[in-house]
Design a protein around this motif. Structure first.
Motif, PDB file in Angstrom:
ATOM      1  N   GLU A 195       0.826  -1.209   0.000  1.00  0.00           N
ATOM      2  CA  GLU A 195       0.000   0.000   0.000  1.00  0.00           C
ATOM      3  C   GLU A 195       0.858   1.256   0.000  1.00  0.00           C
ATOM      4  OE1 GLU A 195      -3.896   1.395   2.411  1.00  0.00           O
ATOM      5  OE2 GLU A 195      -2.072   1.294   3.619  1.00  0.00           O
ATOM      6  N   ILE A 250       0.995   4.360  -2.720  1.00  0.00           N
ATOM      7  CA  ILE A 250       0.811   5.778  -2.392  1.00  0.00           C
ATOM      8  C   ILE A 250       1.989   6.605  -2.900  1.00  0.00           C
ATOM      9  CG2 ILE A 250       0.718   7.430  -0.469  1.00  0.00           C
ATOM     10  CD1 ILE A 250      -0.852   5.295   1.085  1.00  0.00           C
ATOM     11  N   ASP A 279      -0.052   8.455  -5.769  1.00  0.00           N
ATOM     12  CA  ASP A 279      -0.538   9.681  -5.133  1.00  0.00           C
ATOM     13  C   ASP A 279       0.530  10.763  -4.997  1.00  0.00           C
ATOM     14  OD1 ASP A 279      -3.367   8.897  -4.312  1.00  0.00           O
ATOM     15  OD2 ASP A 279      -2.225   7.300  -3.365  1.00  0.00           O
ATOM     16  N   ALA A 308      -3.041  11.688   1.259  1.00  0.00           N
ATOM     17  CA  ALA A 308      -3.494  10.635   0.352  1.00  0.00           C
ATOM     18  C   ALA A 308      -4.435   9.666   1.055  1.00  0.00           C
ATOM     19  CB  ALA A 308      -2.290   9.881  -0.213  1.00  0.00           C
ATOM     20  N   ARG A 325      -8.243   8.951  -0.022  1.00  0.00           N
ATOM     21  CA  ARG A 325      -8.631   7.584  -0.373  1.00  0.00           C
ATOM     22  C   ARG A 325      -9.795   7.111   0.492  1.00  0.00           C
ATOM     23  NH1 ARG A 325      -3.790   3.471  -1.905  1.00  0.00           N
ATOM     24  NH2 ARG A 325      -2.812   4.654  -3.592  1.00  0.00           N
ATOM     25  N   SER A 326      -9.731   7.394   1.783  1.00  0.00           N
ATOM     26  CA  SER A 326     -10.786   6.983   2.705  1.00  0.00           C
ATOM     27  C   SER A 326     -12.114   7.641   2.341  1.00  0.00           C
ATOM     28  CB  SER A 326     -10.389   7.344   4.138  1.00  0.00           C
ATOM     29  OG  SER A 326     -11.410   6.997   5.052  1.00  0.00           O
ATOM     30  N   HIS A 369     -13.053   8.686  -0.580  1.00  0.00           N
ATOM     31  CA  HIS A 369     -13.552   8.149  -1.845  1.00  0.00           C
ATOM     32  C   HIS A 369     -14.159   6.756  -1.666  1.00  0.00           C
ATOM     33  CE1 HIS A 369     -10.774  10.857  -4.518  1.00  0.00           C
ATOM     34  NE2 HIS A 369     -11.600  11.546  -3.742  1.00  0.00           N
TER      35      HIS A 369
END
Length: 298
Positions: free
Chosen positions: A50, A54, A58, A97, A101-102, A104
């Motif tokens: 992950e 990022i 990102d 980021a 992301r959370s 979205h």
């Protein structure tokens, strides 16, 4: 079989194998995990993929060339003061980021962060009409260039209307729009007094809420010190503890700290974020395909 918990039992963090069993060689006591340093093997297993995503998608700090080699733009530094500053800057962007992301992925997270950004009293469903955007993220530069403001000292995250991208979420004052854009300013640190209080917060105008991820749990001491000097500060509104809003996101930042530190010091390459060689090859292949390159598998 359920194992009985006794007074002598210890809580641990460990890696689970594909067959559902625990990898005993990976075990780290929970107390040690929480206080640090965290096990590199566990962090890489749980967060490496992950984090690399990022840094690539990102932040634009990692790319892959046509030879399949990862290229890092992370500058390696040596002095302790420079190391700490470099880690903080990268983690601040990572927090940006992660919040985007959370928001979205989860409408409830979007409502909660949007409520904080506009100084609302409740996470309202009208916030579902707005999309979180990181003003310094690579994805914003590519897809919403007019909102790309990497040098904005105040707003790291803003919200734009889903059908009208020029329309931004407004701050509320007394329950009514104040006439200026809502947003979040983000700070991540293991020493808020040295790296935030003496520089950013004491001079802040509180135009938008400042969300502080206190990786060493100094938020309340910091908030009390600021409040003694500036009674206009509203704790929980002008200054918000990130851990109280999203504990899981806070914990991920704690793990990322140790990985980013290794990258900044040059003790680890970006390739080593992925422990499995096959996973690393698959990741590079996906990146090249996203870039539109032709892949030939031999």
């Amino acid at each position: 079989m359920v194992q009985k918990i006794t007074p002598d039992s210890k809580l641990v963090v460990a890696k689970m194998l594909p067959d559902g069993c625990i990898d005993h060689s990976s075990i780290q006591p929970l107390e040690q995990w929480q206080r640090g340093p965290r096990s590199f093997d566990l962090m890489r297993h749980g967060y490496g993929h992950e984090l690399l995503g990022i840094l690539t998608e990102d932040l634009g700090l990692v790319s892959v060339d046509e030879d399949g080699l990862l290229r890092s733009k992370i500058i390696i530094v040596t002095s302790e003061e420079e190391v700490t500053g470099a880690i903080m800057r990268i983690l601040g962007k990572i927090a940006e980021a992660l919040i985007v992301r959370s928001c979205h992925a989860d409408i409830y997270a979007n409502r909660r962060w949007g409520q904080i950004a506009r100084r609302g009293t409740v996470p309202h469903y009208t916030l579902d009409q707005y999309l979180a955007v990181g003003t310094g993220l690579e994805m914003t530069r590519l897809n919403n260039f007019q909102k790309y403001r990497p040098n904005d000292p105040q707003r790291d995250v803003v919200w734009i209307h889903c059908r009208n991208k020029r329309r931004e979420l407004q701050t509320l004052v007394g329950g009514r729009p104040a006439g200026y854009s809502a947003g979040l300013q983000l700070k991540v640190s293991m020493n808020g007094f040295q790296y935030i209080y003496r520089t950013d917060i004491r001079r802040a105008k509180y135009e938008v809420p400042l969300v502080y991820f206190d990786l060493c749990n100094d938020y309340y001491q910091l908030a009390n010190a600021i409040y003694r000097e500036d009674r206009e500060l509203v704790v929980g509104v002008d200054l918000v503890r990130g851990k109280d809003v999203d504990p899981a996101l806070h914990d991920r930042l704690c793990s990322y700290w140790w990985l980013v530190e290794r990258l900044v010091r040059g003790h680890m390459t970006t390739d080593q974020l992925l422990a499995d060689e096959l996973l690393s090859d698959a990741y590079k292949k996906d990146l090249l395909e996203d870039m539109g390159s032709q892949i030939i598998t031999i």
